[in-house]
Design an enzyme around this catalytic site. Structure first.
Site, mmCIF file in Angstrom:
data_model
loop_
_atom_site.group_PDB
_atom_site.id
_atom_site.type_symbol
_atom_site.label_atom_id
_atom_site.label_comp_id
_atom_site.label_asym_id
_atom_site.label_seq_id
_atom_site.Cartn_x
_atom_site.Cartn_y
_atom_site.Cartn_z
ATOM 1 N N ASP A 22 1.066 -0.841 0.178
ATOM 2 C CA ASP A 22 0.335 0.133 -0.228
ATOM 3 C C ASP A 22 0.914 0.937 -0.140
ATOM 4 O O ASP A 22 2.021 1.054 0.324
ATOM 5 C CB ASP A 22 -0.960 0.384 1.353
ATOM 6 C CG ASP A 22 -1.612 1.110 0.987
ATOM 7 O OD1 ASP A 22 -1.545 1.450 -0.209
ATOM 8 O OD2 ASP A 22 -3.317 1.536 2.037
ATOM 9 N N GLY A 25 -0.206 5.384 -4.332
ATOM 10 C CA GLY A 25 -0.652 6.905 -4.996
ATOM 11 C C GLY A 25 0.177 8.067 -3.979
ATOM 12 O O GLY A 25 0.100 8.712 -4.587
ATOM 13 N N HIS A 39 2.349 3.500 -9.013
ATOM 14 C CA HIS A 39 2.037 1.951 -8.751
ATOM 15 C C HIS A 39 3.291 1.238 -10.192
ATOM 16 O O HIS A 39 3.773 0.816 -9.623
ATOM 17 C CB HIS A 39 0.781 1.443 -10.083
ATOM 18 C CG HIS A 39 -0.304 2.240 -9.089
ATOM 19 N ND1 HIS A 39 -0.838 2.336 -8.237
ATOM 20 C CD2 HIS A 39 -1.834 3.081 -9.771
ATOM 21 C CE1 HIS A 39 -2.252 2.163 -7.457
ATOM 22 N NE2 HIS A 39 -2.492 2.549 -8.632
ATOM 23 N N SER A 67 -7.167 -5.224 -5.447
ATOM 24 C CA SER A 67 -8.838 -6.511 -4.505
ATOM 25 C C SER A 67 -10.296 -6.019 -5.268
ATOM 26 O O SER A 67 -9.664 -4.838 -6.015
ATOM 27 C CB SER A 67 -8.590 -5.365 -3.509
ATOM 28 O OG SER A 67 -9.584 -3.888 -2.985
ATOM 29 N N ARG A 73 -12.804 1.982 -8.478
ATOM 30 C CA ARG A 73 -11.703 3.262 -8.678
ATOM 31 C C ARG A 73 -12.168 3.919 -9.996
ATOM 32 O O ARG A 73 -12.656 2.649 -10.725
ATOM 33 C CB ARG A 73 -10.196 2.968 -8.458
ATOM 34 C CG ARG A 73 -9.287 2.569 -6.839
ATOM 35 C CD ARG A 73 -8.357 2.168 -6.946
ATOM 36 N NE ARG A 73 -7.577 2.178 -5.709
ATOM 37 C CZ ARG A 73 -6.057 2.169 -5.154
ATOM 38 N NH1 ARG A 73 -5.463 2.229 -5.441
ATOM 39 N NH2 ARG A 73 -6.391 1.920 -3.821
ATOM 40 N N LEU A 133 10.410 -21.074 -5.011
ATOM 41 C CA LEU A 133 9.295 -19.836 -4.094
ATOM 42 C C LEU A 133 8.255 -19.876 -5.342
ATOM 43 O O LEU A 133 8.348 -19.474 -6.287
ATOM 44 C CB LEU A 133 9.839 -18.397 -4.450
ATOM 45 C CG LEU A 133 9.090 -17.274 -3.809
ATOM 46 C CD1 LEU A 133 8.639 -16.898 -2.190
ATOM 47 C CD2 LEU A 133 9.492 -15.860 -4.167
ATOM 48 N N SER A 198 -8.140 -4.448 4.644
ATOM 49 C CA SER A 198 -8.798 -4.144 3.528
ATOM 50 C C SER A 198 -9.465 -6.066 3.077
ATOM 51 O O SER A 198 -9.184 -6.023 1.783
ATOM 52 C CB SER A 198 -7.654 -3.531 2.993
ATOM 53 O OG SER A 198 -7.693 -2.456 3.631
HETATM 54 C C1 IPE Z 1 -5.570 -2.798 -0.183
HETATM 55 O O1 IPE Z 1 -5.156 -1.631 -0.289
HETATM 56 C C2 IPE Z 1 -5.526 -3.340 -1.826
HETATM 57 C C3 IPE Z 1 -4.225 -3.529 -2.316
HETATM 58 C C4 IPE Z 1 -3.049 -3.702 -1.517
HETATM 59 C C5 IPE Z 1 -3.998 -3.819 -3.335
HETATM 60 P P1 IPE Z 1 -5.986 -0.171 -0.511
HETATM 61 O O2 IPE Z 1 -5.461 0.857 -0.487
HETATM 62 O O3 IPE Z 1 -7.176 -0.610 -1.972
HETATM 63 O O4 IPE Z 1 -6.678 -0.143 0.704
HETATM 64 P P2 IPE Z 1 -7.790 0.501 0.995
HETATM 65 O O5 IPE Z 1 -9.162 0.568 0.934
HETATM 66 O O6 IPE Z 1 -6.941 1.862 1.567
HETATM 67 O O7 IPE Z 1 -8.165 -0.293 3.017
HETATM 68 C C1 IPE Z 2 -1.178 0.142 -3.813
HETATM 69 O O1 IPE Z 2 -1.500 1.466 -3.259
HETATM 70 C C2 IPE Z 2 -2.084 -0.448 -4.653
HETATM 71 C C3 IPE Z 2 -2.684 -1.043 -4.825
HETATM 72 C C4 IPE Z 2 -4.720 -0.454 -4.219
HETATM 73 C C5 IPE Z 2 -3.893 -1.497 -6.432
HETATM 74 P P1 IPE Z 2 -2.371 2.847 -3.336
HETATM 75 O O2 IPE Z 2 -3.040 3.178 -4.451
HETATM 76 O O3 IPE Z 2 -3.558 2.335 -2.443
HETATM 77 O O4 IPE Z 2 -1.353 3.857 -2.656
HETATM 78 P P2 IPE Z 2 -2.780 4.982 -1.953
HETATM 79 O O5 IPE Z 2 -3.341 4.105 -0.728
HETATM 80 O O6 IPE Z 2 -3.429 5.645 -2.376
HETATM 81 O O7 IPE Z 2 -1.867 5.802 -1.486
HETATM 82 MG MG MG Z 3 -4.242 2.652 -0.445
#
Ligand code: IPE
Ligand code: IPE
Ligand code: MG
Length: 248
Positions: A22, A25, A39, A67, A73, A133, A198
């Site tokens: 996570d 972004g 990403h 997820s 999104r 692995l 999550s």
């Molecule tokens: C959880 O991250 C899913 C992945 C890492 C793929 P999110 O960024 O989508 O989670 P929430 O919604 O903030 O909990």
């Molecule tokens: C995790 O990073 C990657 C995915 C969920 C696909 P995020 O895209 O959730 O990044 P933040 O949480 O918005 O910083």
């Molecule tokens: Mg996130």
């Protein structure tokens, strides 16, 4: 300062590490860039974690890549992510094959664009015979989706007389999940300073050690994985027993 790697007790490695990757972004925004830039840079960390796990001899590494909820999104981010996912996997497949890494996915890939799913399947097929692995990508995955599917399949098998209610135990349920070939993770890592699960592996993490770090996913390096393992190894896993019972 000595590296965390040297502090790892190779005899007590987790067999299975799961990571909620996570913070992509936020990492991009901090640099004044678009989310997708985060990403793209997260791919380096996927490589770092995979290599580190393979070198150490960890058996399973599960990465939460997309997820069920991520389908909500903005359309542009979803399609950019799908394109990045399949391109990265294709680019990495020769390296995975060379390093004896087996790639599998868990999740509802039927929701993915047909072409993406097909290309993904070709990569999976190319590594299917590998014995090192096992890299498990959770794609279009959520635990409640997985449990719902398991319940539907169990009910159907019961109607078909293939499953008998009095025989159902915890193992039966584990065997109806997408992770049926995979032991439960001993260690779950979440990056980016969020303290939540999550919708990830809810059944499987019943007794998993949880590790949270503020590091944003694109900044996650091998040393961060080693640090998490060292931290995991400092814990006493009691499984409901007393400390005296488990140290004897
Ligand atoms: C959880 O991250 C899913 C992945 C890492 C793929 P999110 O960024 O989508 O989670 P929430 O919604 O903030 O909990
Ligand atoms: C995790 O990073 C990657 C995915 C969920 C696909 P995020 O895209 O959730 O990044 P933040 O949480 O918005 O910083
Ligand atoms: Mg996130």
């Amino acid at each position: 300062m000595s590296s965390y790697k040297e502090q790892i007790d190779k005899a007590r490695l987790p067999q299975h590490i799961a990571i909620i990757m996570d913070g992509n972004g936020r990492w991009a925004k901090k640099l004044g860039n678009q989310r997708i830039f985060g990403h793209q840079n997260g791919v380096t960390s996927v490589r770092e974690a995979t290599e580190a796990a393979a070198e150490l001899g960890v058996k399973f590494l599960t990465l939460y890549a997309f997820s069920t909820e991520n389908w909500n999104r903005p359309k542009e981010e979803v399609s950019a992510l799908m394109a990045l996912l399949v391109k990265t996997i294709e680019d990495e497949t020769p390296t995975l094959a060379k390093n004896n890494v087996k790639l599998i996915t868990i999740g509802d890939t039927s929701r993915m664009p047909a072409e993406t799913a097909k290309r993904l399947q070709q990569c999976i097929d190319q590594t299917a015979h590998n014995t090192g692995l096992c890299l498990v990508l959770a794609l279009s995955y959520s635990s409640r989706w997985e449990i719902t599917e398991a319940v539907k399949n169990m009910v159907q098998d019961s109607i078909d007389q293939k499953l008998h209610i009095e025989e159902i135990d915890e193992n039966t349920i584990s065997n109806y999940l997408t992770t049926k070939q995979i032991p439960d993770p001993e260690l779950l890592i979440r990056t980016s300073g969020e303290y939540r699960i999550s919708n990830f592996l809810l059944w499987q993490i019943a007794y998993t050690e949880l590790y949270f770090t503020d590091v944003l996913w694109p900044d996650f390096k091998k040393e961060d994985l080693y640090q998490a393992i060292v931290n995991y190894q400092s814990r006493e896993r009691r499984f409901g027993k007393t400390s005296e019972q488990v140290t004897q």
